[in-house]
Enzyme design. Structure first.
Site, mmCIF file in Angstrom:
data_model
loop_
_atom_site.group_PDB
_atom_site.id
_atom_site.type_symbol
_atom_site.label_atom_id
_atom_site.label_comp_id
_atom_site.label_asym_id
_atom_site.label_seq_id
_atom_site.Cartn_x
_atom_site.Cartn_y
_atom_site.Cartn_z
ATOM 1 N N SER A 65 48.098 42.069 44.053
ATOM 2 C CA SER A 65 49.447 41.565 43.666
ATOM 3 C C SER A 65 49.599 40.352 43.224
ATOM 4 C CB SER A 65 50.461 41.809 44.550
ATOM 5 O OG SER A 65 50.478 43.311 44.852
ATOM 6 N N PHE A 66 48.849 39.303 43.848
ATOM 7 C CA PHE A 66 48.810 37.888 43.438
ATOM 8 C C PHE A 66 48.490 37.670 41.974
ATOM 9 C CE2 PHE A 66 47.120 33.625 43.375
ATOM 10 C CZ PHE A 66 48.109 33.031 43.949
ATOM 11 N N VAL A 90 52.455 45.273 48.786
ATOM 12 C CA VAL A 90 52.134 44.253 49.715
ATOM 13 C C VAL A 90 52.608 44.725 51.026
ATOM 14 C CG1 VAL A 90 51.685 41.967 50.504
ATOM 15 C CG2 VAL A 90 52.179 42.421 48.169
ATOM 16 N N HIS A 97 49.393 36.567 55.165
ATOM 17 C CA HIS A 97 50.111 35.414 54.206
ATOM 18 C C HIS A 97 50.946 36.434 53.108
ATOM 19 C CE1 HIS A 97 46.119 36.981 52.556
ATOM 20 N NE2 HIS A 97 46.216 36.289 51.647
ATOM 21 N N ARG A 136 57.888 55.545 49.570
ATOM 22 C CA ARG A 136 58.394 55.094 48.190
ATOM 23 C C ARG A 136 57.379 55.087 46.948
ATOM 24 N NH1 ARG A 136 60.359 52.979 52.688
ATOM 25 N NH2 ARG A 136 62.411 52.311 52.707
HETATM 26 C C1 DLZ Z 1 44.163 39.558 50.271
HETATM 27 C C2 DLZ Z 1 45.391 40.397 50.303
HETATM 28 C C3 DLZ Z 1 45.874 40.816 51.458
HETATM 29 C C4 DLZ Z 1 45.283 40.528 52.829
HETATM 30 N N1 DLZ Z 1 46.620 41.811 51.447
HETATM 31 C C5 DLZ Z 1 47.447 42.129 50.046
HETATM 32 C C6 DLZ Z 1 48.371 43.108 49.815
HETATM 33 O O1 DLZ Z 1 48.757 43.736 50.917
HETATM 34 N N2 DLZ Z 1 48.567 43.681 48.598
HETATM 35 C C7 DLZ Z 1 48.121 43.249 47.521
HETATM 36 O O2 DLZ Z 1 48.384 43.515 46.598
HETATM 37 N N3 DLZ Z 1 47.055 42.158 47.824
HETATM 38 C C8 DLZ Z 1 46.686 41.738 48.807
HETATM 39 N N4 DLZ Z 1 45.542 40.764 48.890
HETATM 40 C C9 DLZ Z 1 45.065 40.367 47.909
HETATM 41 C C10 DLZ Z 1 45.853 39.023 46.939
HETATM 42 O O3 DLZ Z 1 46.788 39.724 46.126
HETATM 43 C C11 DLZ Z 1 44.560 38.815 46.032
HETATM 44 O O4 DLZ Z 1 43.905 39.629 45.227
HETATM 45 C C12 DLZ Z 1 43.568 37.883 46.654
HETATM 46 O O5 DLZ Z 1 44.088 36.983 47.509
HETATM 47 C C13 DLZ Z 1 42.947 37.229 45.874
HETATM 48 O O6 DLZ Z 1 43.425 36.192 45.031
#
Ligand code: DLZ
Length: 162
Positions: A65-66, A90, A97, A136
């Site tokens: 999602s980041f 997420v 985090h 959901r």
């Molecule tokens: C690293 C990470 C974690 C721990 N949890 C999720 C999550 O629950 N949902 C999600 O979409 N992405 C998660 N990520 C990955 C981060 O979004 C991202 O892809 C990484 O930190 C690399 O930039």
């Protein structure tokens, strides 16, 4: 997030504009793909139900999602869609985090929309547990992908009208 009064897949079908001729980009996070691919299925079904053609839905994938904002920005920059739908999940209980990822996704998606003057839709689930996510993503609270698709159609129509 859906509560007892709101099912994510329930809406007034007559209040949704026809999506025929509109083009949509969908950016899907591969993290928690059991959930996000279900969101995607819901979004595609809903876009098609309202008139979007197969060729008018442009699929893209990002690792988590980041990365949704940058993925959306790439799609927006290409300049051939009426809206971008961002789909992710997420899970708070499983992500230390959580806040960083959710805030980055929400702020980034908002910024891309404003920068490109384009509807960029936040279809990201932020539940406490895996079960809440399942509820959901085509479960008892409907599908956030449906809601994101409806929002995309409505916002694309609003932009066209103005
Ligand atoms: C690293 C990470 C974690 C721990 N949890 C999720 C999550 O629950 N949902 C999600 O979409 N992405 C998660 N990520 C990955 C981060 O979004 C991202 O892809 C990484 O930190 C690399 O930039």
């Amino acid at each position: 997030m859906a509560d007892k009064k709101k099912n994510l897949s329930e809406y007034d079908i007559h209040a949704v504009p026809n999506a025929k001729g509109m083009r949509f980009g969908i950016v899907v996070s591969e993290w928690n793909d059991e959930i996000t691919f279900e969101l995607c299925r819901g979004a595609i079904d809903t876009l098609k139900k309202h008139g979007a053609g197969d060729d008018d839905i442009d699929m893209h994938y990002v690792p988590g999602s980041f990365e949704l904002p940058l993925g959306a920005q790439f799609v927006a920059q290409a300049g051939n869609v009426d809206a971008v739908i961002c789909l992710g999940c997420v899970i708070q209980g499983e992500t230390r985090h959580f806040e960083f990822i959710c805030n980055a996704a929400a702020d980034g998606i908002t910024n891309v929309g404003l920068k490109f003057d384009l509807p960029v839709i936040f279809g990201v689930l932020t539940p406490d547990t895996w079960q809440q996510a399942k509820d959901r993503a085509g479960g008892k609270h409907g599908n956030k992908g449906d809601e994101a698709a409806i929002t995309a159609i409505k916002m694309a129509e609003l932009k066209r009208k103005l």
